[in-house]
Design a protein around this motif. Structure first.
Motif, mmCIF file in Angstrom:
data_model
loop_
_atom_site.group_PDB
_atom_site.id
_atom_site.type_symbol
_atom_site.label_atom_id
_atom_site.label_comp_id
_atom_site.label_asym_id
_atom_site.label_seq_id
_atom_site.Cartn_x
_atom_site.Cartn_y
_atom_site.Cartn_z
ATOM 1 N N ALA A 108 0.841 -1.203 0.000
ATOM 2 C CA ALA A 108 0.000 0.000 0.000
ATOM 3 C C ALA A 108 0.879 1.259 0.000
ATOM 4 O O ALA A 108 0.619 2.212 -0.735
ATOM 5 N N GLY A 109 1.936 1.260 0.808
ATOM 6 C CA GLY A 109 2.859 2.392 0.821
ATOM 7 C C GLY A 109 3.613 2.528 -0.483
ATOM 8 O O GLY A 109 3.875 3.639 -0.960
ATOM 9 N N PHE A 110 3.970 1.392 -1.089
ATOM 10 C CA PHE A 110 4.686 1.422 -2.370
ATOM 11 C C PHE A 110 3.797 2.021 -3.468
ATOM 12 O O PHE A 110 4.230 2.890 -4.228
ATOM 13 N N VAL A 111 2.563 1.563 -3.542
ATOM 14 C CA VAL A 111 1.641 2.067 -4.576
ATOM 15 C C VAL A 111 1.353 3.547 -4.346
ATOM 16 O O VAL A 111 1.335 4.345 -5.306
ATOM 17 N N THR A 112 1.155 3.937 -3.106
ATOM 18 C CA THR A 112 0.901 5.346 -2.798
ATOM 19 C C THR A 112 2.070 6.219 -3.230
ATOM 20 O O THR A 112 1.883 7.287 -3.822
ATOM 21 N N MET A 113 3.278 5.754 -2.981
ATOM 22 C CA MET A 113 4.455 6.545 -3.367
ATOM 23 C C MET A 113 4.630 6.556 -4.881
ATOM 24 O O MET A 113 5.087 7.557 -5.430
ATOM 25 N N MET A 114 4.276 5.481 -5.564
ATOM 26 C CA MET A 114 4.356 5.485 -7.028
ATOM 27 C C MET A 114 3.367 6.497 -7.619
ATOM 28 O O MET A 114 3.690 7.178 -8.607
ATOM 29 N N VAL A 115 2.197 6.627 -7.013
ATOM 30 C CA VAL A 115 1.241 7.650 -7.453
ATOM 31 C C VAL A 115 1.825 9.037 -7.200
ATOM 32 O O VAL A 115 1.745 9.937 -8.055
ATOM 33 N N PHE A 116 2.452 9.221 -6.054
ATOM 34 C CA PHE A 116 3.091 10.501 -5.735
ATOM 35 C C PHE A 116 4.204 10.819 -6.729
ATOM 36 O O PHE A 116 4.316 11.943 -7.221
ATOM 37 N N ILE A 117 5.030 9.832 -7.038
ATOM 38 C CA ILE A 117 6.123 10.045 -7.999
ATOM 39 C C ILE A 117 5.562 10.350 -9.380
ATOM 40 O O ILE A 117 6.097 11.191 -10.107
ATOM 41 N N ALA A 118 4.480 9.679 -9.761
ATOM 42 C CA ALA A 118 3.862 9.957 -11.065
ATOM 43 C C ALA A 118 3.362 11.396 -11.117
ATOM 44 O O ALA A 118 3.570 12.096 -12.125
ATOM 45 N N GLU A 119 2.712 11.860 -10.052
ATOM 46 C CA GLU A 119 2.272 13.262 -10.005
ATOM 47 C C GLU A 119 3.464 14.207 -10.044
ATOM 48 O O GLU A 119 3.416 15.261 -10.692
ATOM 49 N N PHE A 120 4.534 13.852 -9.373
ATOM 50 C CA PHE A 120 5.760 14.648 -9.359
ATOM 51 C C PHE A 120 6.333 14.771 -10.772
ATOM 52 O O PHE A 120 6.672 15.864 -11.224
ATOM 53 N N VAL A 121 6.410 13.654 -11.484
ATOM 54 C CA VAL A 121 6.966 13.659 -12.851
ATOM 55 C C VAL A 121 6.057 14.435 -13.796
ATOM 56 O O VAL A 121 6.541 15.201 -14.640
ATOM 57 N N VAL A 122 4.749 14.278 -13.664
ATOM 58 C CA VAL A 122 3.819 15.019 -14.525
ATOM 59 C C VAL A 122 3.944 16.519 -14.272
ATOM 60 O O VAL A 122 3.970 17.322 -15.214
ATOM 61 N N GLY A 123 4.048 16.917 -13.019
ATOM 62 C CA GLY A 123 4.214 18.337 -12.693
ATOM 63 C C GLY A 123 5.522 18.890 -13.234
ATOM 64 O O GLY A 123 5.572 19.994 -13.780
ATOM 65 N N PHE A 124 6.597 18.113 -13.103
ATOM 66 C CA PHE A 124 7.892 18.547 -13.616
ATOM 67 C C PHE A 124 7.854 18.653 -15.141
ATOM 68 O O PHE A 124 8.364 19.607 -15.723
ATOM 69 N N TRP A 125 7.243 17.665 -15.794
ATOM 70 C CA TRP A 125 7.128 17.696 -17.253
ATOM 71 C C TRP A 125 6.303 18.910 -17.690
ATOM 72 O O TRP A 125 6.652 19.583 -18.668
#
Length: 136
Positions: A108-125
């Motif tokens: 659950a923590g891994f999936v939550t952090m992957m969603v966070f990283i995806a949002e981070f990458v989308v924002g950076f892009w």
């Protein structure tokens, strides 16, 4: 007589509910914090030399005399880059505690952090494509 005894009993009960001993560490922390902040300043002021002259009191800016007004206008891109830096710096600060506690968090923590990283990458892009990081 009955009213006085019931008043005393209710007064004693209300005093016993608030235990101020629990707040002593907070008070001690505040006092030590103020001492650490104020004591070095007082010691420096009292023990340090204080001999002002024209050179020490003159405006100084990075090794040479100030040449413009301190209230000059900055380009808005400076503020934009500064805000973006703070935003992404704070987001990356979440990576360290996640990495430390990753085994305890499970999938659950891994999936939550992957969603966070995806949002981070989308924002950076997004800010990259908008040209917010271009300095010309």
């Amino acid at each position: 007589m009955i009213a006085a005894s019931s008043f005393n009993r209710s007064f004693n009960i209300s005093l016993s509910i608030v235990n101020l001993e629990n707040y002593f560490p907070v008070l001690l922390f505040i006092i030590i914090g103020l001492g650490v902040g104020i004591a070095p300043q007082l010691l420096g002021r009292l023990l340090g030399p204080h001999k002002p002259d024209a050179a020490k009191l003159s405006p100084y800016e990075c090794g040479f005399e100030a040449f413009e007004d301190a209230r000059m206008k900055f380009d808005v891109r400076y503020y934009l880059v500064a805000i973006l830096f703070i935003l992404f710096d704070l987001e990356t600060a979440f990576f360290f505690p996640w990495g430390v506690a990753m085994r305890d968090l499970g999938w659950a923590g891994f999936v939550t952090m992957m969603v966070f990283i995806a949002e981070f990458v989308v924002g950076f892009w997004y800010i990259w494509k908008k040209g917010a990081l271009d300095w010309e």
